[in-house]
Write a protein that holds these residues in place. Structure first.
Motif, short mmCIF file in Angstrom:
data_model
loop_
_atom_site.label_atom_id
_atom_site.label_comp_id
_atom_site.label_asym_id
_atom_site.label_seq_id
_atom_site.Cartn_x
_atom_site.Cartn_y
_atom_site.Cartn_z
N UNK A 1 0.85 -1.18 0.00
CA UNK A 1 0.00 0.00 0.00
C UNK A 1 0.89 1.24 0.00
N UNK A 2 0.69 2.15 -0.93
CA UNK A 2 1.53 3.35 -0.99
C UNK A 2 1.24 4.29 0.18
N UNK A 3 2.24 5.07 0.57
CA UNK A 3 2.01 6.02 1.67
C UNK A 3 0.97 7.07 1.27
N UNK A 4 0.25 7.53 2.27
CA UNK A 4 -0.79 8.53 2.03
C UNK A 4 -0.38 9.88 2.61
N UNK A 5 -1.06 10.91 2.17
CA UNK A 5 -0.78 12.24 2.70
C UNK A 5 -1.16 12.32 4.18
N UNK A 6 -2.19 11.57 4.57
CA UNK A 6 -2.57 11.53 5.98
C UNK A 6 -1.48 10.93 6.84
N UNK A 141 1.61 26.27 1.93
CA UNK A 141 2.17 27.62 1.73
C UNK A 141 3.68 27.56 1.54
N UNK A 142 4.35 26.80 2.39
CA UNK A 142 5.81 26.69 2.29
C UNK A 142 6.24 26.13 0.93
N UNK A 143 5.50 25.14 0.44
CA UNK A 143 5.87 24.49 -0.81
C UNK A 143 5.29 25.16 -2.05
N UNK A 144 4.46 26.19 -1.83
CA UNK A 144 3.79 26.89 -2.94
C UNK A 144 3.10 25.88 -3.86
N UNK A 145 2.28 25.03 -3.25
CA UNK A 145 1.60 23.98 -4.01
C UNK A 145 0.53 24.58 -4.92
N UNK A 146 0.36 23.96 -6.08
CA UNK A 146 -0.73 24.38 -6.97
C UNK A 146 -2.04 23.82 -6.41
N UNK A 147 -3.19 24.29 -6.90
CA UNK A 147 -4.47 23.85 -6.33
C UNK A 147 -4.68 22.32 -6.35
N UNK A 148 -4.21 21.66 -7.40
CA UNK A 148 -4.35 20.21 -7.49
C UNK A 148 -3.53 19.50 -6.41
N UNK A 149 -2.29 19.95 -6.21
CA UNK A 149 -1.44 19.36 -5.18
C UNK A 149 -1.99 19.64 -3.79
N UNK A 150 -2.53 20.83 -3.61
CA UNK A 150 -3.10 21.18 -2.29
C UNK A 150 -4.31 20.31 -1.99
N UNK A 151 -5.15 20.06 -2.99
CA UNK A 151 -6.32 19.18 -2.79
C UNK A 151 -5.86 17.77 -2.42
N UNK A 152 -4.81 17.32 -3.08
CA UNK A 152 -4.26 15.99 -2.79
C UNK A 152 -3.72 15.94 -1.36
N UNK A 153 -3.05 17.01 -0.94
CA UNK A 153 -2.50 17.08 0.42
C UNK A 153 -3.61 17.11 1.47
N UNK A 154 -4.70 17.79 1.15
CA UNK A 154 -5.81 17.90 2.11
C UNK A 154 -6.61 16.61 2.25
N UNK A 155 -6.51 15.71 1.27
CA UNK A 155 -7.22 14.43 1.34
C UNK A 155 -6.32 13.42 2.05
N UNK A 156 -6.64 13.02 3.28
CA UNK A 156 -5.74 12.14 4.03
C UNK A 156 -5.57 10.75 3.43
N UNK A 157 -6.49 10.35 2.54
CA UNK A 157 -6.41 9.01 1.94
C UNK A 157 -5.72 9.02 0.59
N UNK A 158 -5.29 10.20 0.17
CA UNK A 158 -4.64 10.32 -1.14
C UNK A 158 -3.23 9.75 -1.10
N UNK A 159 -2.92 8.92 -2.10
CA UNK A 159 -1.58 8.33 -2.19
C UNK A 159 -0.57 9.40 -2.60
N UNK A 160 0.61 9.32 -2.02
CA UNK A 160 1.65 10.28 -2.36
C UNK A 160 2.35 9.80 -3.62
#
Length: 160
Positions: A1-6, A141-160
């Motif tokens: 199982x790949x690591x998740x953002x959560x 903010x630190x990483x200046x993520x684009x909206x797609x990356x930020x949505x992925x980061x905010x979803x705790x079940x999203x695979x990195x």
């Protein structure tokens, strides 16, 4: 199982709270040791320690910020979120370490001297360290993520 953002964010929080808990427990232990009289009050280099900590703490903090910001610049150029998060973890460890070192030194100086100035400096550094508590918004903010990356980061079940 790949690591998740959560899982990534949970690891960041655990690391942060482990470091700050260690500082707080060491601070409490130092206070208790001084109260029991385990350390003599006649440390001859008290003034040198004070000068050293007044110079050492800002240098450590400034150096940590400088290194952290340089690494952030390089991290923002990376293409994948996984690479960014891995490199960010390394950068934030450096930043935390440069905050933790002068805090420990101030507490040790208090143990050696009994001077109330040192725990004051230590508490100020611990409080500042606590303000660096990780959050999803801070990482984005630190990483200046684009909206797609930020949505992925905010979803705790999203695979990195």
């Amino acid at each position: 199982m790949p690591p998740t953002t959560g899982a990534y964010f949970k690891a960041q929080k655990i690391m942060f709270f482990a470091l700050i808990t260690g500082l707080v427990f060491f601070f409490i232990a130092a206070l208790l040791l001084r109260q029991t009289g385990s350390f003599p009050d006649d440390f001859p280099y008290r003034n040198w320690l004070l000068v050293f900590i007044i110079v050492f703490a800002p240098l450590c903090i400034a150096g940590g910020v400088l290194i952290f910001n340089r690494r952030l610049t390089a991290i923002r150029e990376m293409s994948s979120l996984a690479e960014k998060l891995s490199a960010y973890r390394e950068a934030i460890i450096i930043r935390y370490t440069t905050m933790e070192a002068p805090s420990f030194f101030a507490i040790i100086a208090y143990l050696l001297t009994g001077s109330i100035i040192f725990p004051g400096i230590g508490l100020a550094l611990i409080a500042w360290f606590f303000m660096m508590k990780p959050s999803i918004d801070k990482i984005a903010e630190d990483l200046a993520l684009n909206p797609e990356e930020k949505m992925k980061l905010e979803n705790p079940d999203s695979a990195i």
